[in-house]
Motif scaffolding. Structure first.
Motif, PDB file in Angstrom:
ATOM      1  N   LEU A  50      14.890  -1.709   1.658  1.00 31.56           N
ATOM      2  CA  LEU A  50      15.583  -2.036   2.910  1.00 31.56           C
ATOM      3  C   LEU A  50      15.688  -0.831   3.838  1.00 31.56           C
ATOM      4  O   LEU A  50      15.474  -0.950   5.042  1.00 31.56           O
ATOM      5  CB  LEU A  50      16.980  -2.591   2.611  1.00 31.56           C
ATOM      6  N   GLU A  51      16.011   0.337   3.281  1.00 33.27           N
ATOM      7  CA  GLU A  51      16.164   1.534   4.100  1.00 33.27           C
ATOM      8  C   GLU A  51      14.858   1.955   4.766  1.00 33.27           C
ATOM      9  O   GLU A  51      14.873   2.483   5.871  1.00 33.27           O
ATOM     10  CB  GLU A  51      16.682   2.709   3.251  1.00 33.27           C
ATOM     11  N   ASN A  52      13.744   1.728   4.090  1.00 32.31           N
ATOM     12  CA  ASN A  52      12.469   2.273   4.561  1.00 32.31           C
ATOM     13  C   ASN A  52      11.474   1.240   5.067  1.00 32.31           C
ATOM     14  O   ASN A  52      10.351   1.594   5.409  1.00 32.31           O
ATOM     15  CB  ASN A  52      11.836   3.112   3.447  1.00 32.31           C
ATOM     16  N   MET A  53      11.889  -0.027   5.154  1.00 30.96           N
ATOM     17  CA  MET A  53      10.906  -1.046   5.531  1.00 30.96           C
ATOM     18  C   MET A  53      10.384  -0.858   6.952  1.00 30.96           C
ATOM     19  O   MET A  53       9.213  -1.107   7.215  1.00 30.96           O
ATOM     20  CB  MET A  53      11.439  -2.451   5.308  1.00 30.96           C
ATOM     21  N   THR A  54      11.209  -0.366   7.864  1.00 32.41           N
ATOM     22  CA  THR A  54      10.738  -0.139   9.233  1.00 32.41           C
ATOM     23  C   THR A  54       9.701   0.989   9.259  1.00 32.41           C
ATOM     24  O   THR A  54       8.678   0.891   9.946  1.00 32.41           O
ATOM     25  CB  THR A  54      11.920   0.186  10.164  1.00 32.41           C
ATOM     26  N   ALA A  55       9.947   2.051   8.493  1.00 28.82           N
ATOM     27  CA  ALA A  55       9.004   3.169   8.432  1.00 28.82           C
ATOM     28  C   ALA A  55       7.699   2.747   7.772  1.00 28.82           C
ATOM     29  O   ALA A  55       6.616   3.119   8.235  1.00 28.82           O
ATOM     30  CB  ALA A  55       9.631   4.344   7.681  1.00 28.82           C
ATOM     31  N   VAL A  56       7.781   1.957   6.707  1.00 29.40           N
ATOM     32  CA  VAL A  56       6.581   1.476   6.008  1.00 29.40           C
ATOM     33  C   VAL A  56       5.773   0.580   6.936  1.00 29.40           C
ATOM     34  O   VAL A  56       4.552   0.727   7.065  1.00 29.40           O
ATOM     35  CB  VAL A  56       6.962   0.741   4.697  1.00 29.40           C
ATOM     36  N   ARG A  57       6.453  -0.334   7.617  1.00 31.77           N
ATOM     37  CA  ARG A  57       5.758  -1.208   8.567  1.00 31.77           C
ATOM     38  C   ARG A  57       5.142  -0.397   9.688  1.00 31.77           C
ATOM     39  O   ARG A  57       3.999  -0.604  10.078  1.00 31.77           O
ATOM     40  CB  ARG A  57       6.712  -2.256   9.150  1.00 31.77           C
ATOM     41  N   GLY A  58       5.896   0.571  10.223  1.00 32.69           N
ATOM     42  CA  GLY A  58       5.400   1.389  11.328  1.00 32.69           C
ATOM     43  C   GLY A  58       4.163   2.194  10.953  1.00 32.69           C
ATOM     44  O   GLY A  58       3.209   2.274  11.729  1.00 32.69           O
ATOM     45  N   ILE A  84       0.818  -1.223   0.000  1.00 32.32           N
ATOM     46  CA  ILE A  84       0.000   0.000   0.000  1.00 32.32           C
ATOM     47  C   ILE A  84       0.847   1.267   0.000  1.00 32.32           C
ATOM     48  O   ILE A  84       0.338   2.351  -0.258  1.00 32.32           O
ATOM     49  CB  ILE A  84      -0.998   0.042   1.182  1.00 32.32           C
ATOM     50  N   LEU A  85       2.131   1.131   0.292  1.00 30.07           N
ATOM     51  CA  LEU A  85       3.024   2.286   0.386  1.00 30.07           C
ATOM     52  C   LEU A  85       4.363   1.911  -0.224  1.00 30.07           C
ATOM     53  O   LEU A  85       5.127   1.153   0.367  1.00 30.07           O
ATOM     54  CB  LEU A  85       3.177   2.683   1.860  1.00 30.07           C
ATOM     55  N   ARG A  86       4.617   2.416  -1.411  1.00 30.00           N
ATOM     56  CA  ARG A  86       5.882   2.132  -2.085  1.00 30.00           C
ATOM     57  C   ARG A  86       6.288   3.342  -2.922  1.00 30.00           C
ATOM     58  O   ARG A  86       5.443   4.109  -3.360  1.00 30.00           O
ATOM     59  CB  ARG A  86       5.783   0.871  -2.941  1.00 30.00           C
ATOM     60  N   PRO A  87       7.592   3.486  -3.161  1.00 33.00           N
ATOM     61  CA  PRO A  87       8.054   4.628  -3.960  1.00 33.00           C
ATOM     62  C   PRO A  87       7.837   4.373  -5.444  1.00 33.00           C
ATOM     63  O   PRO A  87       7.695   3.225  -5.885  1.00 33.00           O
ATOM     64  CB  PRO A  87       9.541   4.706  -3.626  1.00 33.00           C
ATOM     65  N   ARG A  88       7.846   5.447  -6.202  1.00 28.03           N
ATOM     66  CA  ARG A  88       7.683   5.333  -7.656  1.00 28.03           C
ATOM     67  C   ARG A  88       8.799   4.470  -8.257  1.00 28.03           C
ATOM     68  O   ARG A  88       8.564   3.607  -9.072  1.00 28.03           O
ATOM     69  CB  ARG A  88       7.671   6.717  -8.292  1.00 28.03           C
ATOM     70  N   ASN A  89      10.026   4.736  -7.833  1.00 26.94           N
ATOM     71  CA  ASN A  89      11.183   3.993  -8.341  1.00 26.94           C
ATOM     72  C   ASN A  89      11.733   3.127  -7.217  1.00 26.94           C
ATOM     73  O   ASN A  89      12.614   3.532  -6.469  1.00 26.94           O
ATOM     74  CB  ASN A  89      12.255   4.966  -8.861  1.00 26.94           C
ATOM     75  N   GLU A  90      11.183   1.941  -7.134  1.00 27.03           N
ATOM     76  CA  GLU A  90      11.518   1.030  -6.045  1.00 27.03           C
ATOM     77  C   GLU A  90      12.815   0.289  -6.364  1.00 27.03           C
ATOM     78  O   GLU A  90      12.958  -0.296  -7.423  1.00 27.03           O
ATOM     79  CB  GLU A  90      10.371   0.036  -5.858  1.00 27.03           C
ATOM     80  N   THR A  91      13.748   0.348  -5.425  1.00 23.66           N
ATOM     81  CA  THR A  91      14.990  -0.409  -5.543  1.00 23.66           C
ATOM     82  C   THR A  91      15.161  -1.231  -4.275  1.00 23.66           C
ATOM     83  O   THR A  91      14.492  -0.966  -3.259  1.00 23.66           O
ATOM     84  CB  THR A  91      16.210   0.526  -5.709  1.00 23.66           C
TER      85      THR A  91
END
Length: 165
Positions: free
Chosen positions: A138-146, A126-133
């Motif tokens: 990995l950098e944002n998985m904690t923020a996305v989960r939170g 439900i929350l992902r960047p336009r250009n997913e790498t």
């Protein structure tokens, strides 16, 4: 857990065809894991996630700010969610999917899916960047989960029954 086990590929494909053709179908006949797979597939394959690409950086910034507590993060996420630029169809879909996640999490003793486990599975869909790498994931998985966990746990704050859109 309900979203952790894969459903039958054949059953998921069949359900997808039925949905794409707008056929009425009794999902109660299907294995729950196939239905859960279909939901994840739907969310993963949308051209734009329920949180529009433009909101991704804002959500990550809110969640990574260690100086603010969860109630303030909730208010900031709600402000973002109810901006005029946030598509109404996305809000409505998010509301219904999160309502389902709340119900699932309330039965976590049986299904092993509490709000954290659901957020791990649902968040990246439900929350992902336009250009997913791999790096951004990995950098944002904690923020996305939170963020997803807050949306589930504080559902009534985000989607008060008195507010209709």
């Amino acid at each position: 857990g309900i979203f952790r086990l894969s459903g039958s590929q054949g059953a998921t494909y069949r359900l997808r065809v039925f949905c794409n053709l707008n056929w009425e179908y009794d999902l109660e006949k299907e294995n729950i894991h196939s239905v859960a797979c279909l939901l994840k597939l739907f969310l993963r394959e949308t051209p734009e996630p329920l949180f529009p690409f433009e909101s991704y950086d804002s959500v990550i910034s809110i969640m990574n700010d260690k100086t603010i507590e969860d109630p303030v993060k909730c208010q900031q996420l709600k402000t973002l969610l109810f901006q005029e630029s946030f598509p109404v169809i996305n809000k409505r879909t998010l509301k219904h999917i999160l309502c389902l996640m709340v119900e699932i999490s309330q039965n976590s003793l049986v299904n092993k899916m509490d709000s954290k486990n659901l957020a791990i599975v649902l968040g990246p869909n439900i929350l992902r960047p336009r250009n997913e790498t791999d790096t951004t994931v990995l950098e944002n998985m904690t923020a996305v989960r939170g963020a997803t966990e807050l949306l589930i746990e504080e559902y009534s704050f985000f989607f008060q029954e008195s507010y209709y859109f």
